[in-house]
Design a protein around this motif. Structure first.
Motif, PDB file in Angstrom:
ATOM      1  N   ARG A  87       7.996  -8.819   3.786  1.00 49.97           N
ATOM      2  CA  ARG A  87       7.016  -8.581   2.729  1.00 49.97           C
ATOM      3  C   ARG A  87       7.424  -9.296   1.446  1.00 49.97           C
ATOM      4  O   ARG A  87       8.581  -9.248   1.038  1.00 49.97           O
ATOM      5  N   LEU A  90       5.601  -6.374  -1.535  1.00 48.50           N
ATOM      6  CA  LEU A  90       6.024  -4.974  -1.562  1.00 48.50           C
ATOM      7  C   LEU A  90       7.547  -4.917  -1.657  1.00 48.50           C
ATOM      8  O   LEU A  90       8.243  -5.446  -0.791  1.00 48.50           O
ATOM      9  N   LYS A  92      10.170  -3.073  -0.878  1.00 47.83           N
ATOM     10  CA  LYS A  92      10.593  -1.921  -0.082  1.00 47.83           C
ATOM     11  C   LYS A  92      11.385  -2.410   1.124  1.00 47.83           C
ATOM     12  O   LYS A  92      11.092  -3.469   1.674  1.00 47.83           O
ATOM     13  N   TYR A 112      11.048  -5.350   5.911  1.00 47.19           N
ATOM     14  CA  TYR A 112      10.596  -3.964   5.964  1.00 47.19           C
ATOM     15  C   TYR A 112       9.662  -3.771   7.150  1.00 47.19           C
ATOM     16  O   TYR A 112       8.669  -4.477   7.289  1.00 47.19           O
ATOM     17  N   GLU A 116       3.718   2.459   8.230  1.00 47.06           N
ATOM     18  CA  GLU A 116       2.481   2.170   7.491  1.00 47.06           C
ATOM     19  C   GLU A 116       2.393   0.688   7.133  1.00 47.06           C
ATOM     20  O   GLU A 116       1.303   0.107   7.091  1.00 47.06           O
ATOM     21  N   SER A 117       3.545   0.052   6.930  1.00 44.49           N
ATOM     22  CA  SER A 117       3.567  -1.366   6.594  1.00 44.49           C
ATOM     23  C   SER A 117       3.111  -2.208   7.785  1.00 44.49           C
ATOM     24  O   SER A 117       2.360  -3.176   7.628  1.00 44.49           O
ATOM     25  N   TYR A 120      -0.648  -1.972   8.244  1.00 51.88           N
ATOM     26  CA  TYR A 120      -1.300  -2.776   7.203  1.00 51.88           C
ATOM     27  C   TYR A 120      -1.169  -4.267   7.516  1.00 51.88           C
ATOM     28  O   TYR A 120      -2.156  -5.023   7.438  1.00 51.88           O
ATOM     29  N   GLU A 121       0.027  -4.691   7.844  1.00 52.01           N
ATOM     30  CA  GLU A 121       0.257  -6.118   8.110  1.00 52.01           C
ATOM     31  C   GLU A 121      -0.593  -6.623   9.271  1.00 52.01           C
ATOM     32  O   GLU A 121      -1.108  -7.742   9.236  1.00 52.01           O
ATOM     33  N   THR A 146      14.911   1.039   8.381  1.00 55.75           N
ATOM     34  CA  THR A 146      13.907   1.801   9.129  1.00 55.75           C
ATOM     35  C   THR A 146      14.400   2.071  10.541  1.00 55.75           C
ATOM     36  O   THR A 146      14.877   1.147  11.207  1.00 55.75           O
ATOM     37  N   THR A 151       9.579   1.813  14.054  1.00 57.93           N
ATOM     38  CA  THR A 151       8.971   0.478  14.087  1.00 57.93           C
ATOM     39  C   THR A 151       8.186   0.263  15.371  1.00 57.93           C
ATOM     40  O   THR A 151       7.004  -0.120  15.345  1.00 57.93           O
TER      41      THR A 151
END
Length: 329
Positions: A87, A90, A92, A112, A116-117, A120-121, A146, A151
């Motif tokens: 990212r 972001l 994070k 990351y 939720e990432s 979105y990605e 993470t 993941t």
């Protein structure tokens, strides 16, 4: 063109796969959008049906270019391979490095791969690629912040939704591959591999062979070094990541070019370029399923695709290996 099955799946990819990092311009100095689109189309005309990209390549530019290039091509004739987990928009996860986007603006890159990432990605990639599914979705780099189970549970959900067909990884070692596989079947590992960069032969490639995980070799031309066109006084454009890279020191360039001079007569004998000989050797290596190769224009992509027409005997491969060893690689 030749095609190979990826892992235990029914996904087949062209052994020469179009690598679209340079098409995005980021870290390569610049890009010409039309040239990149024409390069993808020209390689497709020669049977290169697989294209590898990523959101981080040009911060979306590469995926958009791929989306434009594949307009009018039947989707089931293509294998679209992209990534997640890097990212620039972001702050994070695991900080990677500082960079600049294609407009010269400072950006911070984070690894990351939170749930939720990823969701979105994936939505953003589908929009840029102008498709409703991704054939092979890969984590770009391991994210130590993470849990791996989180993941790959997210990727599993995307598979259940039909947005992704199969899961792959990039830059994973054998231990990481094993851990990822506890949550979801991983069919491939995209890792760096070239004549002069063979560290993965130690543990990672043997593990992939044993567990039937396909290896997608990136930078098989070592970012242009193995073309024989890079000289020790080569001038890189501003923003080109190769400047200062260990493979592009004057000493490394001279060492590599001395080796290439030894195998050039074999390329000449086969009416092939050095690049084509290098690519054929690469896809003939044990455990190497696919070679990901970039191209800035149609001429380069056609030359890359035609590498499959080069045939090497066992003796010729042994000759190349002997010269590699003699050169210190």
């Amino acid at each position: 063109m030749e095609y190979r099955k990826i892992g235990n799946s029914d996904l087949e990819m062209s052994v020469i796969t179009f690598g679209a990092w340079a098409a995005g311009g980021w870290m390569w100095g610049s890009t010409d959008r039309n040239d990149a689109i024409n390069a993808i189309k020209a390689s497709y005309d020669l049977g290169v049906t697989s294209i590898d990209t990523a959101p981080i390549y040009g911060q979306g530019d590469s995926e958009e270019i791929v989306g434009d290039a594949i307009k009018g091509i039947s989707r089931d004739e293509l294998q679209i391979v992209t990534k997640f987990g890097m990212r620039w928009d972001l702050a994070k996860g695991d900080f990677g490095f500082k960079s600049k986007d294609n407009d010269g603006k400072d950006i911070d890159i984070y690894k990351y791969a939170g749930r939720e990432s990823i969701i979105y990605e994936c939505e953003q990639s589908l929009k840029r690629l102008k498709t409703d599914y991704i054939d092979l979705y890969q984590i770009h780099w391991p994210d130590k912040t993470t849990p791996m189970s989180e993941t790959f549970e997210a990727v599993s959900r995307l598979i259940d939704q039909g947005k992704v067909r199969y899961a792959g990884v990039c830059n994973f070692n054998a231990e990481q591959l094993k851990e990822a596989g506890q949550t979801l079947e991983i069919i491939s590992n995209q890792i760096p591999f070239s004549m002069v960069n063979r560290a993965v032969e130690d543990k990672t490639v043997p593990y992939c062979i044993e567990k039937n995980k396909s290896v997608l070799a990136y930078s098989p031309m070592e970012r242009g070094l193995l073309t024989g066109k890079i000289t020790k006084d080569y001038k890189f454009e501003a923003g080109d990541h190769r400047k200062g890279n260990k493979f592009f020191t004057a000493e490394s360039i001279e060492q590599t070019n001395a080796f290439l001079a030894k195998i050039k007569p074999l390329a000449d004998e086969k009416n092939a370029s050095l690049s084509q000989l290098v690519l054929r050797w690469t896809i003939d290596q044990p455990g190497i399923t696919i070679a990901l190769v970039g191209a800035r224009n149609a001429m380069q992509s056609v030359q890359n695709a035609e590498a499959v027409n080069v045939k090497l005997t066992v003796d010729e491969i042994e000759f190349i290996d002997f010269e590699l060893k003699n050169a210190g690689f």
